[in-house]
Design a protein around this motif. Structure first.
Motif, PDB file in Angstrom:
ATOM      1  N   TRP A 100      60.049  43.519 -32.100  1.00  7.06           N
ATOM      2  CA  TRP A 100      59.297  43.142 -30.908  1.00  7.06           C
ATOM      3  C   TRP A 100      58.214  42.104 -31.217  1.00  7.06           C
ATOM      4  CZ3 TRP A 100      60.801  43.506 -26.203  1.00  7.06           C
ATOM      5  CH2 TRP A 100      61.710  44.506 -25.831  1.00  7.06           C
ATOM      6  N   ALA A 101      57.667  42.145 -32.435  1.00  7.91           N
ATOM      7  CA  ALA A 101      56.675  41.128 -32.805  1.00  7.91           C
ATOM      8  C   ALA A 101      57.304  39.741 -32.792  1.00  7.91           C
ATOM      9  CB  ALA A 101      56.093  41.451 -34.179  1.00  7.91           C
ATOM     10  N   HIS A 102      58.532  39.647 -33.270  1.00  6.72           N
ATOM     11  CA  HIS A 102      59.240  38.368 -33.247  1.00  6.72           C
ATOM     12  C   HIS A 102      59.539  37.935 -31.803  1.00  6.72           C
ATOM     13  CE1 HIS A 102      59.794  38.849 -37.556  1.00  6.72           C
ATOM     14  NE2 HIS A 102      60.347  37.635 -37.615  1.00  6.72           N
ATOM     15  N   LEU A 103      60.055  38.881 -31.004  1.00  6.67           N
ATOM     16  CA  LEU A 103      60.451  38.525 -29.644  1.00  6.67           C
ATOM     17  C   LEU A 103      59.253  38.121 -28.797  1.00  6.67           C
ATOM     18  CD1 LEU A 103      63.194  41.212 -28.894  1.00  6.67           C
ATOM     19  CD2 LEU A 103      63.478  38.875 -29.728  1.00  6.67           C
ATOM     20  N   LEU A 104      58.146  38.825 -28.971  1.00  4.68           N
ATOM     21  CA  LEU A 104      56.951  38.470 -28.207  1.00  4.68           C
ATOM     22  C   LEU A 104      56.401  37.108 -28.612  1.00  4.68           C
ATOM     23  CD1 LEU A 104      55.144  41.940 -28.033  1.00  4.68           C
ATOM     24  CD2 LEU A 104      56.429  40.773 -26.215  1.00  4.68           C
ATOM     25  N   ASP A 105      56.709  36.715 -29.869  1.00  5.08           N
ATOM     26  CA  ASP A 105      56.335  35.362 -30.317  1.00  5.08           C
ATOM     27  C   ASP A 105      57.393  34.335 -29.964  1.00  5.08           C
ATOM     28  OD1 ASP A 105      53.950  36.200 -31.360  1.00  5.08           O
ATOM     29  OD2 ASP A 105      54.717  36.472 -33.405  1.00  5.08           O
ATOM     30  N   LYS A 106      58.436  34.812 -29.175  1.00  2.00           N
ATOM     31  CA  LYS A 106      59.531  33.938 -28.737  1.00  2.00           C
ATOM     32  C   LYS A 106      60.331  33.394 -29.929  1.00  2.00           C
ATOM     33  CE  LYS A 106      56.781  32.623 -24.731  1.00  2.00           C
ATOM     34  NZ  LYS A 106      56.123  31.521 -23.975  1.00  2.00           N
ATOM     35  N   VAL A 107      60.511  34.253 -30.933  1.00  2.00           N
ATOM     36  CA  VAL A 107      61.259  33.908 -32.148  1.00  2.00           C
ATOM     37  C   VAL A 107      62.423  34.879 -32.286  1.00  2.00           C
ATOM     38  CG1 VAL A 107      61.169  33.661 -34.652  1.00  2.00           C
ATOM     39  CG2 VAL A 107      59.179  33.026 -33.256  1.00  2.00           C
ATOM     40  N   SER A 108      63.577  34.370 -32.650  1.00  2.00           N
ATOM     41  CA  SER A 108      64.758  35.229 -32.851  1.00  2.00           C
ATOM     42  C   SER A 108      64.509  36.207 -34.001  1.00  2.00           C
ATOM     43  CB  SER A 108      65.985  34.377 -33.143  1.00  2.00           C
ATOM     44  OG  SER A 108      66.277  33.543 -32.044  1.00  2.00           O
ATOM     45  N   TRP A 109      65.178  37.336 -33.929  1.00  2.00           N
ATOM     46  CA  TRP A 109      65.046  38.371 -34.979  1.00  2.00           C
ATOM     47  C   TRP A 109      66.426  38.804 -35.420  1.00  2.00           C
ATOM     48  CZ3 TRP A 109      66.793  43.411 -35.440  1.00  2.00           C
ATOM     49  CH2 TRP A 109      66.227  44.181 -36.463  1.00  2.00           C
ATOM     50  N   ASN A 110      66.559  39.048 -36.703  1.00  2.00           N
ATOM     51  CA  ASN A 110      67.821  39.562 -37.252  1.00  2.00           C
ATOM     52  C   ASN A 110      67.514  40.696 -38.216  1.00  2.00           C
ATOM     53  OD1 ASN A 110      69.856  39.218 -39.847  1.00  2.00           O
ATOM     54  ND2 ASN A 110      70.901  39.213 -37.877  1.00  2.00           N
ATOM     55  N   GLY A 111      68.269  41.756 -38.114  1.00  2.00           N
ATOM     56  CA  GLY A 111      68.088  42.889 -39.005  1.00  2.00           C
ATOM     57  C   GLY A 111      69.183  43.911 -38.797  1.00  2.00           C
ATOM     58  N   VAL A 112      69.059  45.028 -39.493  1.00  2.00           N
ATOM     59  CA  VAL A 112      70.058  46.089 -39.439  1.00  2.00           C
ATOM     60  C   VAL A 112      69.419  47.343 -38.867  1.00  2.00           C
ATOM     61  CG1 VAL A 112      71.635  47.536 -40.780  1.00  2.00           C
ATOM     62  CG2 VAL A 112      71.334  45.136 -41.387  1.00  2.00           C
ATOM     63  N   LEU A 113      70.103  47.951 -37.889  1.00  2.00           N
ATOM     64  CA  LEU A 113      69.660  49.203 -37.277  1.00  2.00           C
ATOM     65  C   LEU A 113      70.730  50.262 -37.463  1.00  2.00           C
ATOM     66  CD1 LEU A 113      68.400  47.828 -33.812  1.00  2.00           C
ATOM     67  CD2 LEU A 113      67.067  48.136 -35.906  1.00  2.00           C
ATOM     68  N   ILE A 114      70.293  51.513 -37.456  1.00  2.00           N
ATOM     69  CA  ILE A 114      71.250  52.623 -37.439  1.00  2.00           C
ATOM     70  C   ILE A 114      71.452  53.017 -35.985  1.00  2.00           C
ATOM     71  CG2 ILE A 114      71.750  54.965 -38.213  1.00  2.00           C
ATOM     72  CD1 ILE A 114      69.895  54.505 -40.567  1.00  2.00           C
ATOM     73  N   ASN A 115      72.648  52.749 -35.466  1.00  2.00           N
ATOM     74  CA  ASN A 115      72.978  53.055 -34.078  1.00  2.00           C
ATOM     75  C   ASN A 115      74.035  54.140 -34.006  1.00  2.00           C
ATOM     76  OD1 ASN A 115      71.151  51.237 -33.125  1.00  2.00           O
ATOM     77  ND2 ASN A 115      72.656  49.683 -32.500  1.00  2.00           N
ATOM     78  N   LYS A 116      74.267  54.628 -32.795  1.00  2.00           N
ATOM     79  CA  LYS A 116      75.321  55.629 -32.574  1.00  2.00           C
ATOM     80  C   LYS A 116      76.205  55.187 -31.418  1.00  2.00           C
ATOM     81  CE  LYS A 116      72.643  58.544 -29.402  1.00  2.00           C
ATOM     82  NZ  LYS A 116      72.146  59.904 -29.113  1.00  2.00           N
TER      83      LYS A 116
END
Length: 540
Positions: A100-116
Motif C-alpha cells: 500500500w505504501a507503493h500504491l499510495l505513492d502511485k508506484v507499481s509493486w511486485n511481491g509474493v503473497l500466500i493466497n488461498k
C-alpha cells in the motif's frame, strides 16, 4: 465474461467518471489505422495471466478467465468483493504495508503473497499491482496481475536444500575439496580448503595444486569434456620458504560436466568442464616415513662412516709405514753402491733387507684389508634437502650440546649432479667438526650458521661456528690425515676434514677456510651444478 468486460469498456459503468472509462476503452491510432477497444478486451480475456481490476478500495470490478482458472472463483463470486478474499492471512502484515505504501505513492509493486483458492488450497501468488491514473494523475483503479509460482518456489527450495546438503557434506569431509572451472577459478570450496588458505596467509591453495598437477591437468584439458579421465592419489609436497616440502597431500581429481546456463546456450546442449579436486593431507604419515628414513639413514651412515674411517685409517697407516720403508730401501741402495766387504756391514744390510721384506708384507696385508669403496650412482641432488637431512641426523647431538643452528637456505636452489650419500657424509663431517669446535673450552656462544647460495654455475654452502677458529698457519694442516688439535675432545682420529676434502674433490668442487673471518671458523664449499662429464667418466 467477454461480454461483461465489453460492457465495462463500451460504456461508463455506474459511478465511474467518463475520463476513467476513456483510460480503459479509448481507441489507439496506428500508422495502419485505428486499433479498436475489442482488441484489448480479447487480449485481456485470452491472457494466460490472471488479471483483476479493482477500485481504489481494492473492491474487485473485473476478473478474467485466467483468474478463475487460478483461484477457482468465477467473476460473479468476486465482483464487488474485496481483493482480500484471496488472502490466507499468514502473509506478514509488513508485506501489505509495503504494497500500500507503493500504491499510495502511485508506484507499481511486485511481491509474493500466500493466497488461498476457493477450495481452500494454498498457493504462492507472484503479484504485480499497478495504479491506473486519470488525466489529472489521480489513481482511479488498480490493475493486478496474478501468477502461481508455487511449483517454482518448491523447485527453488528443493535445489537450495540440495545445495545446502551437498555443501554440508563437503564441509564435513575431512579433506581439502574445491570445484574449479576450466580456467582454474574456484567455484565451490569447503571448510578445510578455507583453513588451508588461512595457513597459506591468503594464498589461493588451488594455484599451488594446479601448478603441482599441471602435467596431468593440461593433458586432460586437451580432450573433450566427456573424455577427460582425471587422476587419483597423486602425491605432492607444499614447499616452505626454504624450498623444502613442509606439507604433503594425496590428491585426486574428477572432471564434472556442467551444463552452460547462459541465455545464448538456451537452445544448445553445451557442457562446461569443472574439476572436482580432493586433497587429503598426509603430512603426519610423511613425517613418520621420514623419521623411519632418517633412522635408517643414520644407521647406514654410521656403518658406512665406520667403513670409510677404517679405509682412511688403514690408508693413513700405509702412508705412515711407507715412509720408513722408503728410507730403509734408500740405505740399502747406498750400501750396495759401496759394495764393501765388511762383514758387519753386510750383516746390517741383510737385516735391513729382511725388515723391508717384512714391511712390504705388512703393507700388502693392510692393502688387502682395506674395505671395498662403494660406488654410488650419480643423481640430481637438492642441497637444501641434504642439509636438512644432516641437521635431522645431528639433532640429538645439537640438543645435547645446546647448540643453536641458524639455517638460511636459498629457496630457488638448482639441483646438482652428485652422489647423495657422499654429500651427506661431507656435510655431516663439517657439522660434527663445528660442534666439536664449539665444545672447546672458553666458547661462550654456541651457534652454527649454515647458508646455501646459487652462484653462477655452482651451489655454495657456508658453514660458520662460534668456536676458537683455526690459526692461519694451520689452515692447511687441518685437512691432513690424523691431524687433531682439540683440547676438550681426545681420542678422535682426526679424519673429519680429511674425509670432507675427499668428498668435495670427488665432486670436482672446492673447500676453503675464510682467512678474514675471526669470530670462529667459516668454511665455504663450492660444488659445480653439472660436473656430469667428470662424474660420467668415473662411472665408466
Amino acid at each position: 465474461m467477454a461480454a461483461a468486460l465489453g460492457e465495462f469498456l463500451s460504456s461508463p459503468p455506474a459511478g465511474i467518471p467518463a475520463e476513467v472509462f476513456e483510460a480503459f476503452g479509448r481507441t489507439v491510432k496506428t500508422d495502419d489505422g485505428i486499433l479498436p477497444p475489442c482488441v484489448f478486451i480479447e487480449a485481456v480475456e485470452q491472457s494466460s495471466v490472471a488479471i483483476s481490476i479493482t477500485d481504489t478500495n481494492a473492491k474487485i470490478l473485473y476478473a478474467n478467465q485466467a483468474f478463475e482458472k487460478l483461484t477457482g472463483y468465477k467473476p460473479e463470486d468476486v465482483v464487488g468483493k474485496n481483493q482480500s478474499i484471496l488472502s490466507y492471512k499468514v502473509t506478514p502484515i509488513k508485506v501489505y504495508q509495503d504494497l500500500w505504501a507503493h500504491l499510495l505513492d502511485k508506484v507499481s509493486w511486485n511481491g509474493v503473497l500466500i493466497n488461498k483458492r476457493k477450495d481452500g488450497q494454498r498457493y504462492l501468488a507472484d503479484l504485480t499491482v499497478a495504479p491506473v491514473l486519470d488525466q489529472n494523475g489521480q489513481t482511479i483503479y488498480y490493475l493486478a496481475l496474478h501468477r502461481d509460482v508455487t511449483e517454482v518456489h518448491e523447485l527453488e527450495r528443493k535445489v537450495r536444500n540440495q545445495k545446502v546438503l551437498i555443501e554440508s557434506v563437503v564441509d564435513a569431509a575431512p579433506v581439502v575439496m574445491a570445484l574449479l572451472n576450466n580456467e582454474g577459478k574456484v567455484l565451490l570450496d569447503n571448510q578445510d580448503y578455507k583453513k588451508l588458505m588461512g595457513d597459506l596467509r591468503g594464498v589461493e591453495p588451488a594455484n599451488f595444486f594446479l601448478e603441482s598437477l599441471s602435467e596431468v591437468i593440461e593433458y586432460d584439458r586437451k580432450l573433450p569434456c566427456d573424455q577427460r579421465k582425471g587422476f587419483i592419489n597423486r602425491e605432492i609436497g607444499l614447499k616452505n620458504s626454504q624450498g623444502i616440502e613442509s606439507r604433503w597431500f594425496n590428491c585426486s581429481g574428477v572432471w564434472v560436466n556442467e551444463k552452460n546456463i547462459t541465455a545464448d546456450n538456451y537452445f544448445t546442449d553445451t557442457d562446461e568442464c569443472c574439476l572436482l579436486l580432493a586433497a587429503n593431507e598426509i603430512t603426519q604419515q610423511k613425517r613418520q616415513q621420514n623419521q623411519i628414513k632418517t633412522n635408517a639413514m643414520r644407521a647406514l651412515m654410521a656403518e658406512q662412516q665406520l667403513v670409510h674411517g677404517m679405509r682412511e685409517t688403514l690408508s693413513g697407516a700405509i702412508y705412515q709405514l711407507q715412509a720408513p720403508l722408503n728410507m730403509a730401501s734408500a740405505v740399502v741402495s747406498m750400501m750396495e753402491r759401496r759394495q764393501g766387504k765388511n762383514n758387519d756391514v753386510n750383516a746390517f744390510q741383510s737385516a735391513l733387507m729382511e725388515v723391508i721384506r717384512s714391511g712390504e708384507q705388512v703393507l700388502e696385508s693392510l692393502q688387502q684389508s682395506l674395505p671395498p669403496e662403494d660406488r654410488e650412482a650419480v643423481a640430481l641432488v637438492n642441497m637444501n634437502e641434504v642439509i636438512k637431512d644432516v641437521i635431522d641426523l645431528s639433532i640429538h647431538r645439537l640438543l645435547e650440546k645446546s647448540v643453536l643452528v641458524d639455517w638460511e637456505p636459498e629457496s630457488e636452489l638448482p639441483y646438482i649432479n652428485g652422489r647423495c650419500y657422499a654429500l651427506r657424509t661431507l656435510f655431516k663431517q663439517l657439522l660434527d667438526n663445528a660442534i666439536d669446535a664449539i665444545d672447546e673450552p672458553g666458547c661462550t656462544r654456541r651457534e652454527i650458521y649454515i647458508q646455501t647460495l646459487h652462484v653462477d654455475d655452482a651451489v655454495e654452502v657456508v658453514i660458520r661456528d662460534t668456536g676458537p677458529g683455526i690459526p692461519l698457519n694451520k689452515r692447511h694442516s687441518v685437512f691432513e690425515p690424523f691431524y687433531s688439535d682439540w683440547q676438550h675432545i681426545k681420542g678422535r682420529p682426526g679424519m673429519g676434514l680429511t674425509i670432507a676434502m675427499e668428498m668435495v674433490q670427488k665432486h670436482y668442487g672446492t673447500i676453503e677456510i675464510d682467512p678474514h673471518y675471526h669470530t670462529g671458523c667459516s668454511i665455504r664449499i663450492r660444488l659445480p651444478i653439472n660436473p656430469s662429464e667428470f662424474l660420467g667418466q668415473e662411472e665408466s
